[in-house]
Design a protein around this motif. Structure first.
Motif, mmCIF file in Angstrom:
data_model
loop_
_atom_site.group_PDB
_atom_site.id
_atom_site.type_symbol
_atom_site.label_atom_id
_atom_site.label_comp_id
_atom_site.label_asym_id
_atom_site.label_seq_id
_atom_site.Cartn_x
_atom_site.Cartn_y
_atom_site.Cartn_z
ATOM 1 N N THR A 101 0.838 -1.190 0.000
ATOM 2 C CA THR A 101 0.000 0.000 0.000
ATOM 3 C C THR A 101 0.873 1.239 0.000
ATOM 4 O O THR A 101 1.928 1.277 0.624
ATOM 5 C CB THR A 101 -0.917 0.024 1.229
ATOM 6 O OG1 THR A 101 -0.138 -0.139 2.400
ATOM 7 C CG2 THR A 101 -1.962 -1.057 1.167
ATOM 8 N N PHE A 103 0.732 5.360 0.710
ATOM 9 C CA PHE A 103 -0.037 6.411 1.365
ATOM 10 C C PHE A 103 0.229 7.765 0.714
ATOM 11 O O PHE A 103 1.366 8.071 0.321
ATOM 12 C CB PHE A 103 0.367 6.518 2.836
ATOM 13 C CG PHE A 103 -0.285 5.505 3.724
ATOM 14 C CD1 PHE A 103 0.145 4.196 3.755
ATOM 15 C CD2 PHE A 103 -1.337 5.871 4.544
ATOM 16 C CE1 PHE A 103 -0.452 3.260 4.573
ATOM 17 C CE2 PHE A 103 -1.955 4.944 5.383
ATOM 18 C CZ PHE A 103 -1.506 3.641 5.386
ATOM 19 N N GLY A 104 -0.813 8.569 0.679
ATOM 20 C CA GLY A 104 -0.616 9.984 0.376
ATOM 21 C C GLY A 104 -0.030 10.680 1.591
ATOM 22 O O GLY A 104 0.060 10.103 2.678
ATOM 23 N N ALA A 105 0.344 11.923 1.403
ATOM 24 C CA ALA A 105 1.016 12.679 2.466
ATOM 25 C C ALA A 105 0.061 13.108 3.565
ATOM 26 O O ALA A 105 0.504 13.541 4.633
ATOM 27 C CB ALA A 105 1.707 13.899 1.877
ATOM 28 N N TYR B 35 4.574 0.113 9.493
ATOM 29 C CA TYR B 35 4.735 1.369 8.764
ATOM 30 C C TYR B 35 5.400 2.377 9.687
ATOM 31 O O TYR B 35 5.376 2.257 10.904
ATOM 32 C CB TYR B 35 3.379 1.945 8.336
ATOM 33 C CG TYR B 35 2.599 1.124 7.362
ATOM 34 C CD1 TYR B 35 1.748 0.118 7.800
ATOM 35 C CD2 TYR B 35 2.688 1.366 5.996
ATOM 36 C CE1 TYR B 35 1.008 -0.639 6.899
ATOM 37 C CE2 TYR B 35 1.947 0.625 5.090
ATOM 38 C CZ TYR B 35 1.114 -0.375 5.554
ATOM 39 O OH TYR B 35 0.382 -1.111 4.658
ATOM 40 N N ARG B 37 5.961 6.769 10.146
ATOM 41 C CA ARG B 37 5.769 8.140 9.695
ATOM 42 C C ARG B 37 6.771 9.026 10.418
ATOM 43 O O ARG B 37 6.673 9.248 11.625
ATOM 44 C CB ARG B 37 4.355 8.646 9.946
ATOM 45 C CG ARG B 37 4.111 9.993 9.270
ATOM 46 C CD ARG B 37 2.744 10.541 9.507
ATOM 47 N NE ARG B 37 2.458 11.616 8.560
ATOM 48 C CZ ARG B 37 1.409 12.415 8.638
ATOM 49 N NH1 ARG B 37 0.532 12.272 9.634
ATOM 50 N NH2 ARG B 37 1.206 13.349 7.732
ATOM 51 N N GLU B 42 5.364 11.272 4.555
ATOM 52 C CA GLU B 42 4.305 10.305 4.357
ATOM 53 C C GLU B 42 4.495 9.085 5.262
ATOM 54 O O GLU B 42 5.575 8.824 5.752
ATOM 55 C CB GLU B 42 4.284 9.788 2.903
ATOM 56 C CG GLU B 42 3.940 10.803 1.859
ATOM 57 C CD GLU B 42 5.171 11.478 1.286
ATOM 58 O OE1 GLU B 42 5.016 12.128 0.239
ATOM 59 O OE2 GLU B 42 6.256 11.374 1.878
ATOM 60 N N ILE B 43 3.401 8.361 5.430
ATOM 61 C CA ILE B 43 3.479 7.068 6.085
ATOM 62 C C ILE B 43 4.121 6.097 5.097
ATOM 63 O O ILE B 43 3.652 5.934 3.972
ATOM 64 C CB ILE B 43 2.072 6.578 6.493
ATOM 65 C CG1 ILE B 43 1.462 7.534 7.521
ATOM 66 C CG2 ILE B 43 2.142 5.152 7.047
ATOM 67 C CD1 ILE B 43 0.009 7.237 7.855
ATOM 68 N N GLN B 107 -6.780 -3.035 5.601
ATOM 69 C CA GLN B 107 -5.911 -3.176 6.753
ATOM 70 C C GLN B 107 -6.498 -2.431 7.949
ATOM 71 O O GLN B 107 -7.060 -1.348 7.806
ATOM 72 C CB GLN B 107 -4.521 -2.627 6.434
ATOM 73 C CG GLN B 107 -3.849 -3.392 5.304
ATOM 74 C CD GLN B 107 -2.468 -2.871 4.989
ATOM 75 O OE1 GLN B 107 -1.823 -2.220 5.806
ATOM 76 N NE2 GLN B 107 -2.010 -3.157 3.794
#
Lengths: 113, 118
Positions: A101, A103-105, B35, B37, B42-43, B107
């Motif tokens: 996946t 992600f956008g910011a 993940y 951040r 971004e993540i 998710q």
């Protein structure tokens, strides 16, 4: 290759007015698209998802998004903002059948009384 | 049904120390993801487990990061030694692995661990 661009880092609206959070994507394959919301000190919560069944997707809390292939967009809308909508919103792309996946910011939504 | 949980919620350590983050996925979810951040960014995907096996660790920044998922239940992410640039919020997520194949990948995310390296 996949990518996702959220066109606004911050959006400010007045309570009761419409919300528009913009997202454009790029994907070499059929994408799955998601919008997640994160309230302060909370995990990311799924608002809605597009999985090729219908181009207009309705989510929780009155949000909806429309998949437009010709414009490679998946903008999030809500007819009337509520104070509780103030949060950060993430547009996410994933390949159907895949796991990775992107992600956008993020777009931070402010709602004024 | 309990959601994804992460521990600790916050961790403040000094550069050079070791920190271990823990994630407990939703019961029965074979897929587990990490993940990160970093402030203002971004993540970013770090890695993906299917049960106890690492399916994709292409997002791991360097060999100071070690993720494990012994027994295919909870997972740990160890940072050793921690550097200043490791500061950020580390999210864990889980998803189902259906026998018919994953058509889309919804998710479920935990609240994250905020790591501060001083």
């Amino acid at each position: 290759a996949q990518s996702v661009t959220q066109l606004d880092s911050h959006v400010s609206v007045s309570e009761g007015t419409p919300v528009l959070l913009r997202c454009n994507y790029s994907s070499s394959y059929s994408p799955s698209l998601f919008w997640y919301v994160q309230h302060p000190n909370k995990g990311l919560q799924l608002l809605l998802k597009y999985t090729s069944a219908a181009t207009l997707v309705k989510g929780i809390n009155g949000f909806e998004a429309e998949f437009k292939k010709s414009e490679t967009s998946f903008h999030l809308t809500k007819p009337s903002a509520h104070m509780s909508d103030a949060a950060e919103y993430f547009c996410v792309v994933s390949v159907i059948g895949g796991f990775k996946t992107i992600f956008g910011a993020g777009t931070r939504l402010f709602v004024k009384a | 049904e309990a959601g994804v949980t992460q521990f600790p919620s916050h961790s403040v350590i000094e550069k050079g120390q070791t920190v271990t983050l823990r994630c407990d996925p939703i019961s029965g979810h074979d897929n587990l993801y990490w993940y990160r951040r970093v402030m203002g960014k971004e993540i970013k995907f770090l890695l993906h487990f299917v049960k106890e096996s690492k399916q994709d660790e292409s997002g791991m920044p360097n060999n100071r990061f070690l993720a494990e998922r012994t027994g295919g239940t909870y997972s740990t992410l160890k940072v050793q030694p921690a550097e200043l640039e490791d500061s950020g919020v580390y999210f864990c997520a889980s998803s189902e692995l259906s026998s018919s194949g994953v058509k889309y990948n919804e998710q479920f995310f935990g609240p994250g661990t905020r790591l501060t390296v001083l």
